[in-house]
Design a protein around this motif. Structure first.
Motif: not given
Length: 115
Positions: A20, A22, A25, A55, A58-59, A61
């Motif tokens: 991940y 992401q 961020e 985030l 949606q990811s 995670l």
């Protein structure tokens, strides 16, 4: 503490970071708690901005983190390693840190939420 469990935890965090990107961020923390008889988390408190929360959802995670923490709690309980019911995960600029807490260290609101 068992070196194998520490290694498992670190490898699990490394895999999450790898899978991940992401995470770079995100800045925030997650408090988690599991009742003594529970094999999974019973309460969580996410301390992230609204944008970060979006985030996380949606990811995928958020689910991945919860699955990971469930597994780590279960492993610690099975190995009888304490603390094993409560903790805090810190995320900052792609770095993950897992801090295990004794139940008395958890915020009171977190414990009430789990009842």
């Amino acid at each position: 503490m068992e070196p194998d469990v520490i290694l498992l935890e670190q490898q699990s965090l490394d895999a999450l970071r790898h899978n991940y990107p992401q995470l770079k961020e995100l800045d925030g923390a997650l408090n988690f708690y599991a009742k003594a008889e529970a094999s999974q988390l019973t309460a969580t408190a996410w301390h992230f901005s609204e944008q970060a929360q979006t985030l996380l959802r949606q990811s995928g995670l958020k689910s991945a983190i919860l699955d990971l923490l469930d597994a780590l709690v279960a492993e610690r309980k099975q190995q009888r390693i304490r603390p094993n019911r409560a903790g805090r995960m810190h995320l900052k600029e792609g770095q993950l840190q897992l801090e295990w807490l004794h139940e008395e260290s958890m915020p009171e609101a977190m414990l009430r939420q789990a009842v």
